[in-house]
Write an enzyme that holds these catalytic residues in place. Structure first.
Site, PDB file in Angstrom:
ATOM      1  N   ASN A  40      -1.121  -5.329  -8.053  1.00 29.26           N
ATOM      2  CA  ASN A  40      -2.045  -5.382  -7.208  1.00 29.26           C
ATOM      3  C   ASN A  40      -3.331  -5.466  -7.835  1.00 29.26           C
ATOM      4  OD1 ASN A  40      -3.052  -2.685  -8.190  1.00 29.26           O
ATOM      5  ND2 ASN A  40      -0.893  -1.976  -7.882  1.00 29.26           N
ATOM      6  N   ASP A  55       4.333   1.159  -4.582  1.00 29.44           N
ATOM      7  CA  ASP A  55       4.892   2.032  -3.769  1.00 29.44           C
ATOM      8  C   ASP A  55       6.472   1.544  -3.910  1.00 29.44           C
ATOM      9  OD1 ASP A  55       2.930   3.559  -2.895  1.00 29.44           O
ATOM     10  OD2 ASP A  55       2.649   2.306  -1.405  1.00 29.44           O
ATOM     11  N   PRO A 104       8.976   6.356  -7.450  1.00 28.83           N
ATOM     12  CA  PRO A 104       8.678   8.057  -7.479  1.00 28.83           C
ATOM     13  C   PRO A 104       7.199   7.929  -7.021  1.00 28.83           C
ATOM     14  CG  PRO A 104       9.201   7.226  -9.664  1.00 28.83           C
ATOM     15  CD  PRO A 104       9.613   6.220  -8.758  1.00 28.83           C
ATOM     16  N   ASP A 105       6.873   8.928  -6.229  1.00 30.52           N
ATOM     17  CA  ASP A 105       5.677   9.292  -5.804  1.00 30.52           C
ATOM     18  C   ASP A 105       5.123  10.248  -6.722  1.00 30.52           C
ATOM     19  OD1 ASP A 105       2.987   9.999  -4.713  1.00 30.52           O
ATOM     20  OD2 ASP A 105       3.485   9.541  -2.668  1.00 30.52           O
ATOM     21  N   ILE A 106       4.360   9.930  -7.896  1.00 29.85           N
ATOM     22  CA  ILE A 106       4.015  10.801  -8.990  1.00 29.85           C
ATOM     23  C   ILE A 106       2.920  11.890  -8.361  1.00 29.85           C
ATOM     24  CG2 ILE A 106       3.235  10.624 -11.272  1.00 29.85           C
ATOM     25  CD1 ILE A 106       3.309   7.474 -11.079  1.00 29.85           C
ATOM     26  N   PHE A 119      -6.111   9.846  -5.018  1.00 32.77           N
ATOM     27  CA  PHE A 119      -7.047   8.760  -4.763  1.00 32.77           C
ATOM     28  C   PHE A 119      -6.535   8.371  -3.527  1.00 32.77           C
ATOM     29  CE2 PHE A 119     -10.531   7.878  -7.520  1.00 32.77           C
ATOM     30  CZ  PHE A 119     -10.359   8.972  -8.139  1.00 32.77           C
TER      31      PHE A 119
HETATM   32  N1  CTP Z   1       0.258   7.416  -6.060  1.00 30.12           N
HETATM   33  C1  CTP Z   1       1.386   7.823  -6.820  1.00 30.12           C
HETATM   34  N2  CTP Z   1       2.635   7.534  -7.011  1.00 30.12           N
HETATM   35  C2  CTP Z   1       3.001   6.522  -5.995  1.00 30.12           C
HETATM   36  C3  CTP Z   1       2.092   6.015  -5.067  1.00 30.12           C
HETATM   37  C4  CTP Z   1       0.885   6.663  -5.297  1.00 30.12           C
HETATM   38  O1  CTP Z   1       1.049   8.886  -7.788  1.00 30.12           O
HETATM   39  N3  CTP Z   1       4.325   6.028  -6.355  1.00 30.12           N
HETATM   40  C5  CTP Z   1      -0.735   8.066  -6.150  1.00 30.12           C
HETATM   41  C6  CTP Z   1      -2.091   7.296  -6.433  1.00 30.12           C
HETATM   42  O2  CTP Z   1      -2.265   7.347  -7.477  1.00 30.12           O
HETATM   43  C7  CTP Z   1      -3.007   7.853  -5.340  1.00 30.12           C
HETATM   44  C8  CTP Z   1      -2.559   8.342  -4.265  1.00 30.12           C
HETATM   45  O3  CTP Z   1      -0.991   8.536  -4.648  1.00 30.12           O
HETATM   46  O4  CTP Z   1      -3.807   8.807  -6.220  1.00 30.12           O
HETATM   47  C9  CTP Z   1      -2.595   7.589  -2.988  1.00 30.12           C
HETATM   48  O5  CTP Z   1      -1.837   6.499  -3.134  1.00 30.12           O
HETATM   49  P1  CTP Z   1      -1.652   5.294  -2.057  1.00 30.12           P
HETATM   50  O6  CTP Z   1      -0.925   4.154  -2.481  1.00 30.12           O
HETATM   51  O7  CTP Z   1      -3.111   5.024  -1.273  1.00 30.12           O
HETATM   52  O8  CTP Z   1      -0.896   6.386  -0.978  1.00 30.12           O
HETATM   53  P2  CTP Z   1       0.433   5.954  -0.280  1.00 30.12           P
HETATM   54  O9  CTP Z   1       1.224   7.260  -0.309  1.00 30.12           O
HETATM   55  O10 CTP Z   1       1.031   4.733  -0.928  1.00 30.12           O
HETATM   56  O11 CTP Z   1       0.048   5.953   1.086  1.00 30.12           O
HETATM   57  P3  CTP Z   1      -0.014   4.696   2.224  1.00 30.12           P
HETATM   58  O12 CTP Z   1       0.526   3.591   1.671  1.00 30.12           O
HETATM   59  O13 CTP Z   1       0.341   4.824   3.473  1.00 30.12           O
HETATM   60  O14 CTP Z   1      -1.511   4.340   2.232  1.00 30.12           O
END
Ligand code: CTP
Length: 398
Positions: free
Chosen positions: A208, A276, A303-305, A323
């Protein structure tokens, strides 16, 4: 900044000890005085004579040296310093420190002091990744020991990975940060930054547009307020900040693992633009257009960290900042995201193409917390970073 500061430098027995000679020079150039201590193993790599000549002071070596004890006892030696620096901090020294052993001069000094300690680890990558070292690192972090590095790179033993001692100037920056004081002194803060790269095959990846500029500025601002910062960064365009414990990663999974390895922390700032999705079953050979036809990529969720750390039952940082990069309805979407992710604050910004924010030098953010949404005027990313760092300091110390 280092003028008239007293550094007790403990040199451990590793090949990186040669860099400690340069470290001594760099510290003295900046006005610090350096009292060197060598472990027995360190003398296999550098000589007491060269260390002492560069330091302009006696090199201490032996716990049971009668002359040394008469002139300056080991207790006094450790207490008269402003900072104790262990460089290289070998796996053995870290193990002794974590276990509280005191069977030579270096380990005894480290036990007999309440002076702040900064370690610059140096060891083979497998030793660094060994569960015992991971355990010792966590223990030392909990005990308030600060770290500079290690860096990732080629090693003297021919392997590649994390374990290389930081360069002398990076250690100097960490020493300056450790001695700087400031409202965040004694606080350990994790910052994730930059994009992640998700491989398709060995030469292609999905990425990205994040430059890493905002995360880097935040880390720098936190360091300037005295925090110990662990900076976990994907492949960013901007150079990483100085004075941090730097961890380079490529993929979201690696970032997630690096975050786990950095805990415990007082606060976590998740500024990275984490992918994601990753390509499910990325190919380990280059896809060929003639042989393979049009590729069909299947995705798997990363994984969503932020969410995972926010929901930790044990070891959750006292403050978790996420963020949100949005292109419309910024406040509404980010408010929902804060609840969904379970973080304390969300720093939301509008990254729609017209704003020039993604990859640009300015940012316009809304800080969303329990107190609602607070819109900050558009300003440079450095200014956003300073303001956020001050807010973090107020939250952690107020
Ligand atoms: N983040 C994370 N791990 C992921 C995805 C996101 O830690 N796998 C964290 C980013 O560092 C940021 C926050 O989550 O602090 C928001 O990320 P964003 O990509 O905007 O949110 P999403 O959950 O992907 O929501 P959407 O795609 O619906 O905007």
């Amino acid at each position: 900044m280092l003028a008239s500061k007293r550094i007790l430098l403990i040199i451990g027995g590793g090949i990186a000890a040669y860099k400690s000679l340069d470290l001594i020079r760099r510290l003295r150039e900046r006005g610090a005085s350096v009292t060197p201590v060598l472990t027995r193993a360190a003398e296999e790599f550098v000589t007491p004579l060269s260390v002492s000549a560069l330091a302009g002071e006696k090199a201490y070596r032996d716990l049971f040296d009668l002359t040394d004890e008469a002139e300056m006892g080991h207790i006094q030696l450790s207490r008269s310093a402003d900072l104790i620096v262990v460089a290289p901090a070998t796996a053995d020294l870290m193990g002794k420190m974590a276990a509280g052993l005191a069977n030579d001069l270096a380990s005894t000094l480290l036990m007999a002091t309440d002076t702040p300690v900064l370690c610059a680890p140096a060891m083979n990558v497998r030793m660094w990744n060994h569960p015992a070292t991971r355990r010792n690192y966590r223990q030392l972090t909990e005990d308030g020991i600060r770290f500079a590095g290690p860096n990732e790179g080629d090693m003297a033993c021919g392997e590649y990975g994390p374990g290389r001692m930081s360069e002398p100037l990076e250690i100097v920056a960490a020493i300056e940060a450790a001695l700087a004081g400031g409202p965040l002194a004694g606080k350990r803060i994790l910052v994730t930054s930059g994009p992640t790269h998700e491989p398709i095959d060995p030469v292609r990846y999905i990425a990205n547009r994040s430059s890493g500029a905002q995360g880097t500025a935040i880390a720098r601002a936190l360091v300037s307020l005295g925090a110990e910062v662990v900076f976990v960064t994907g492949p960013a365009e901007v150079a990483p900040p100085e004075g941090v414990e730097l961890v380079h990663v490529r993929t979201a999974q690696q970032m997630s693992d690096a975050v786990d390895a950095a805990l415990p922390v007082d606060a976590g700032v998740f500024a990275a633009a984490v992918a994601d999705w990753r390509v499910d079953g990325a190919s380990d050979r280059k896809l060929k257009k003639s042989r393979d036809g049009m590729p069909v990529l299947q995705f798997a969720e990363n994984p969503d960290i932020l969410k995972r750390v926010s929901h930790m039952e044990k070891g959750r940082p006292a403050l978790v900042v996420g963020f949100a990069a949005e292109t419309d309805d910024v406040i509404a979407h980010a408010t929902v995201k804060r609840t969904r992710k379970g973080c304390d604050w969300i720093v939301a910004n509008d990254v729609s193409p017209g704003t020039g924010i993604m990859g640009g030098s300015e940012n316009a953010v809304v800080l969303i917390s329990d107190n609602g949404a607070e819109e900050w005027p558009r300003m440079g990313k450095d200014a956003v970073a300073r303001r956020l760092a001050e807010r973090i300091a107020a939250a952690l110390t107020g």
